[in-house]
Design a protein around this motif. Sequence first.
Motif, mmCIF file in Angstrom:
data_model
loop_
_atom_site.group_PDB
_atom_site.id
_atom_site.type_symbol
_atom_site.label_atom_id
_atom_site.label_comp_id
_atom_site.label_asym_id
_atom_site.label_seq_id
_atom_site.Cartn_x
_atom_site.Cartn_y
_atom_site.Cartn_z
ATOM 1 N N SER A 547 0.930 -1.281 0.149
ATOM 2 C CA SER A 547 0.025 0.022 0.133
ATOM 3 C C SER A 547 1.086 1.349 -0.098
ATOM 4 C CB SER A 547 -0.893 0.161 1.310
ATOM 5 O OG SER A 547 -1.512 1.095 1.425
ATOM 6 N N ILE A 548 0.320 2.192 -0.731
ATOM 7 C CA ILE A 548 1.018 3.742 -0.579
ATOM 8 C C ILE A 548 0.992 4.308 0.947
ATOM 9 C CG2 ILE A 548 -0.862 5.174 -0.868
ATOM 10 C CD1 ILE A 548 0.745 6.745 -3.158
ATOM 11 N N ARG A 549 0.191 3.614 1.703
ATOM 12 C CA ARG A 549 0.356 4.185 3.011
ATOM 13 C C ARG A 549 1.680 3.714 3.818
ATOM 14 N NH1 ARG A 549 -5.327 3.066 2.397
ATOM 15 N NH2 ARG A 549 -5.092 0.898 3.063
ATOM 16 N N ASP A 550 2.226 2.728 3.391
ATOM 17 C CA ASP A 550 3.430 2.210 3.914
ATOM 18 C C ASP A 550 4.786 3.172 3.558
ATOM 19 O OD1 ASP A 550 2.197 0.228 5.511
ATOM 20 O OD2 ASP A 550 2.532 -1.229 3.866
ATOM 21 N N VAL A 551 4.532 4.163 2.642
ATOM 22 C CA VAL A 551 5.657 4.866 2.280
ATOM 23 C C VAL A 551 5.166 6.412 2.495
ATOM 24 C CG1 VAL A 551 6.816 3.269 0.654
ATOM 25 C CG2 VAL A 551 5.090 4.767 -0.119
ATOM 26 N N ILE A 552 4.343 6.661 3.099
ATOM 27 C CA ILE A 552 3.894 7.982 3.422
ATOM 28 C C ILE A 552 4.019 7.940 5.121
ATOM 29 C CG2 ILE A 552 2.148 9.713 3.749
ATOM 30 C CD1 ILE A 552 1.298 8.680 0.680
ATOM 31 N N ALA A 553 4.608 8.945 5.350
ATOM 32 C CA ALA A 553 4.887 9.162 7.061
ATOM 33 C C ALA A 553 3.616 9.132 7.906
ATOM 34 C CB ALA A 553 5.870 10.234 7.512
ATOM 35 N N PHE A 554 2.724 10.027 7.471
ATOM 36 C CA PHE A 554 1.455 10.101 8.298
ATOM 37 C C PHE A 554 0.525 10.176 7.342
ATOM 38 C CE2 PHE A 554 4.945 12.186 10.536
ATOM 39 C CZ PHE A 554 4.633 11.355 11.808
ATOM 40 N N PRO A 555 -0.040 8.943 6.798
ATOM 41 C CA PRO A 555 -1.027 8.759 5.495
ATOM 42 C C PRO A 555 -2.612 8.898 6.368
ATOM 43 C CG PRO A 555 -0.417 6.776 6.344
ATOM 44 C CD PRO A 555 0.378 7.526 7.007
ATOM 45 N N LYS A 556 -3.433 9.112 5.381
ATOM 46 C CA LYS A 556 -4.848 8.981 5.734
ATOM 47 C C LYS A 556 -5.286 7.687 5.361
ATOM 48 C CE LYS A 556 -4.979 13.738 6.234
ATOM 49 N NZ LYS A 556 -3.640 13.894 6.009
ATOM 50 N N THR A 557 -6.678 7.281 6.106
ATOM 51 C CA THR A 557 -7.302 6.111 5.760
ATOM 52 C C THR A 557 -8.065 6.194 4.561
ATOM 53 O OG1 THR A 557 -9.213 6.825 7.011
ATOM 54 C CG2 THR A 557 -7.620 5.762 8.440
ATOM 55 N N GLN A 558 -8.920 4.862 4.330
ATOM 56 C CA GLN A 558 -9.670 4.943 3.204
ATOM 57 C C GLN A 558 -10.864 6.317 3.221
ATOM 58 O OE1 GLN A 558 -9.609 3.351 0.364
ATOM 59 N NE2 GLN A 558 -8.480 1.526 0.902
ATOM 60 N N THR A 559 -11.362 6.650 4.671
ATOM 61 C CA THR A 559 -12.258 7.571 4.588
ATOM 62 C C THR A 559 -11.227 9.152 4.721
ATOM 63 O OG1 THR A 559 -12.265 7.337 7.047
ATOM 64 C CG2 THR A 559 -14.105 6.174 5.629
ATOM 65 N N ALA A 560 -10.118 8.971 4.224
ATOM 66 C CA ALA A 560 -9.395 10.371 4.525
ATOM 67 C C ALA A 560 -9.170 11.132 5.904
ATOM 68 C CB ALA A 560 -9.911 11.565 3.333
ATOM 69 N N SER A 561 -9.174 10.003 6.826
ATOM 70 C CA SER A 561 -9.121 10.535 8.238
ATOM 71 C C SER A 561 -7.622 10.114 8.652
ATOM 72 C CB SER A 561 -10.014 9.599 9.128
ATOM 73 O OG SER A 561 -11.377 9.855 8.648
ATOM 74 N N CYS A 562 -7.060 10.980 9.470
ATOM 75 C CA CYS A 562 -5.722 10.687 10.284
ATOM 76 C C CYS A 562 -6.122 10.158 11.485
ATOM 77 C CB CYS A 562 -4.917 11.992 10.432
ATOM 78 S SG CYS A 562 -3.248 11.809 11.311
ATOM 79 N N LEU A 563 -5.755 8.890 11.713
ATOM 80 C CA LEU A 563 -6.179 8.335 13.040
ATOM 81 C C LEU A 563 -5.138 8.886 14.152
ATOM 82 C CD1 LEU A 563 -6.810 4.677 12.108
ATOM 83 C CD2 LEU A 563 -8.514 6.582 12.312
ATOM 84 N N LEU A 564 -3.940 9.440 13.641
ATOM 85 C CA LEU A 564 -3.119 10.053 14.642
ATOM 86 C C LEU A 564 -3.505 11.214 15.218
ATOM 87 C CD1 LEU A 564 -0.381 9.918 16.179
ATOM 88 C CD2 LEU A 564 0.569 10.934 14.345
ATOM 89 N N SER A 565 -3.998 12.302 14.339
ATOM 90 C CA SER A 565 -4.247 13.614 15.025
ATOM 91 C C SER A 565 -5.741 13.594 14.889
ATOM 92 C CB SER A 565 -3.636 14.507 13.923
ATOM 93 O OG SER A 565 -4.299 14.412 12.617
ATOM 94 N N MET A 566 -6.441 12.591 14.522
ATOM 95 C CA MET A 566 -8.080 12.761 14.424
ATOM 96 C C MET A 566 -8.601 13.704 13.619
ATOM 97 S SD MET A 566 -8.440 10.168 16.126
ATOM 98 C CE MET A 566 -10.230 9.873 16.166
ATOM 99 N N ALA A 567 -7.825 14.353 12.458
ATOM 100 C CA ALA A 567 -8.282 15.141 11.575
ATOM 101 C C ALA A 567 -8.874 14.157 10.304
ATOM 102 C CB ALA A 567 -6.849 15.871 10.860
ATOM 103 N N PRO A 568 -9.954 15.103 9.776
ATOM 104 C CA PRO A 568 -10.523 16.317 9.938
ATOM 105 C C PRO A 568 -11.114 16.326 11.170
ATOM 106 C CG PRO A 568 -11.879 15.146 8.430
ATOM 107 C CD PRO A 568 -10.693 14.150 8.741
ATOM 108 N N SER A 569 -11.530 17.434 11.774
ATOM 109 C CA SER A 569 -12.096 17.658 12.982
ATOM 110 C C SER A 569 -13.102 19.124 13.157
ATOM 111 C CB SER A 569 -11.115 17.886 14.225
ATOM 112 O OG SER A 569 -10.342 18.864 13.837
ATOM 113 N N GLU A 570 -13.789 19.356 13.777
ATOM 114 C CA GLU A 570 -14.672 20.734 14.211
ATOM 115 C C GLU A 570 -13.637 21.622 14.447
ATOM 116 O OE1 GLU A 570 -17.534 19.851 16.811
ATOM 117 O OE2 GLU A 570 -18.943 18.591 15.665
ATOM 118 N N VAL A 571 -14.056 22.675 14.079
ATOM 119 C CA VAL A 571 -13.169 24.208 14.496
ATOM 120 C C VAL A 571 -14.167 24.813 15.233
ATOM 121 C CG1 VAL A 571 -11.737 23.804 12.264
ATOM 122 C CG2 VAL A 571 -13.814 25.405 12.314
ATOM 123 N N ASP A 572 -13.491 25.789 15.855
ATOM 124 C CA ASP A 572 -14.092 26.752 16.732
ATOM 125 C C ASP A 572 -15.132 27.543 16.019
ATOM 126 O OD1 ASP A 572 -13.742 29.473 18.289
ATOM 127 O OD2 ASP A 572 -13.709 27.701 19.947
#
Length: 587
Positions: A547-572
């Motif tokens: 998978s391309i995710r194995d060569v990108i340091a901080f990739p997104k999931t199939q739903t375009a989410s970052c499980l590390l930072s929990m992006a995207p997220s609501e904003v103030d």
Amino acid sequence: MRSHYCGEIRSEHIDSDVWVCGWVQSRRDHGGVIFLDVRDREGIVQVVFDPDNQSAFEIAEELRGEFVIRAAGTVRHRGSDQVNPNLPTGEVEVLAATVEILNRSRAIPFKLDEYSTAGEDIRLRYRYLDLRRPEMQEHFRIRSMIAGETRSFLAQEGFMEIETPTLTKSTPEGARDYLVPSRTQPGQFYALPQSPQLFKQMLMMSGFDRYYQIARCYRDEDLRRDRQPEFSQIDIEASFVNEADIMKITEEMLGQVFESAINVRLDQFPVLTHSEALSRYGSDKPDLRNPLKLIEIGDLVRDVEFRVFAVPASDENGRVAALRAPLGAKRLSRKQIDDLVDFVADFGAKGLAYIKANNVEEGMDGLQSSILKFLDEATILAIIERCEIEDDDLLFIGAGESQVVNNFMGALRLKIGQEFGLLQEGYQACWVVNWPMFERAERDEFVPAHHPFTQPNCSREEFINAPLSAKAHAYDVVINGIELGGGSLRIHDAQMQRAVFDALGIGQEASVKFGFLLDALEYGCPPHGGIALGLDRLAMIMTGSESIRDVIAFPKTQTASCLLSMAPSEVDVAQLRDLRLRIQGAK
């Protein structure tokens, strides 16, 4: 803090005093002597703690996996019965004199070895741990070398590295844009670039006749193993060039990158036309490691009474293609064949005919198939001869609309090649050229096969009269069945560019969306062309990653989410207020 990386210590360092820093990979207590495997990005070294050194030994007793330490000691040879041939440092060890705990670690959620069985969701949630694994460290070492060798090669060839904007204007390039609202101009939006396409063309018009950039690009599209919403591409553009010039530069660059990074010499890149690739392989990104080819048999069945074959064979948009599976009659059971019928149905097939060749010399009596009763003997034997069928082979036949047949027969070719173990080892690259300018989309509309700035290989008048028949000065490079990148010669004449916009039905919008491009084309634009190669895909290919995710340091999931930072997220709400925005449905 350190004198050597852990993985650098060798027998030539014996009797030397060294400082090493890293993470505790493992800790073993053998009869009062403590052994640590200490790891950093270069590898692992064994550090030994003798109980006679009480202060260091007491600290070593506290150490656990993933503690961060700094140790000093003397390099010595391991005993002959303790040498580890699987480690580059396996002949030596460090007898510790002092050790310092730089940081402690909680118990980690999964093992950090190259055979980790942790699910991808866990790995991405704790990506900073996952990236410590030797396998991942190696991936990013190779990725770094790819970028470095690319820059080195292009600089030697006279290319200048120039950055282009990442806040730009929304233009139609085939995928959805990521939009960025403007605070200073309420109601207006920037777009993150899908590619630097228009800006690199501006650079050609500005006299920078050899440009490159490792560019960050963004596309809001459905994800899969070789796509991410943000990605990096090696972007190249040059003036006063033809297709052969860009292809030659690309081949030489990839040759240097492969040889320097993974010590692989690439063979010559064969050149296939787009129509040849579809005809032989059912794909515009053929995997040439697979020796199987599709065989056209439409001319043999055009006049038969069996309408399943005769109708598409007589239709200019239809196709009847065959695929020989060597020894398939012996290798595949009836259930396995039925599974393949279900498999191709996922690619649009309404059915899949097949003929078993039990004994070719016996003619019709040596063949087995439910379709034999619908075809005359001469036609069947002609098909067997053209497809070079031998005893125990299995012949699959697909019929229907050309694009659908190409899709499912191309997929079947790949599946049989993989399951039969037919794929050759190594890397097989090729070029696919002479693309159509346009491809049909839904509701008889058509879209650019590459992008709307690609130069047709005909005159403006010929293009206007028959846009769907026009071919493009376009070329894709493919490695092991993966499209690595695409390029083209660009339109450098304003009138031709307007004609392409008109053919796409955006002529009235052209001045709004592309006015700056059309203006620039009026001021002495040189002929130019280029290519964009996916850096992430290249790293995926060269590291053998799934998978391309194995060569990108901080990739997104199939739903375009970052499980590390929990992006995207609501904003103030205050941030939205500054941008004059409100979430629809919110109070």
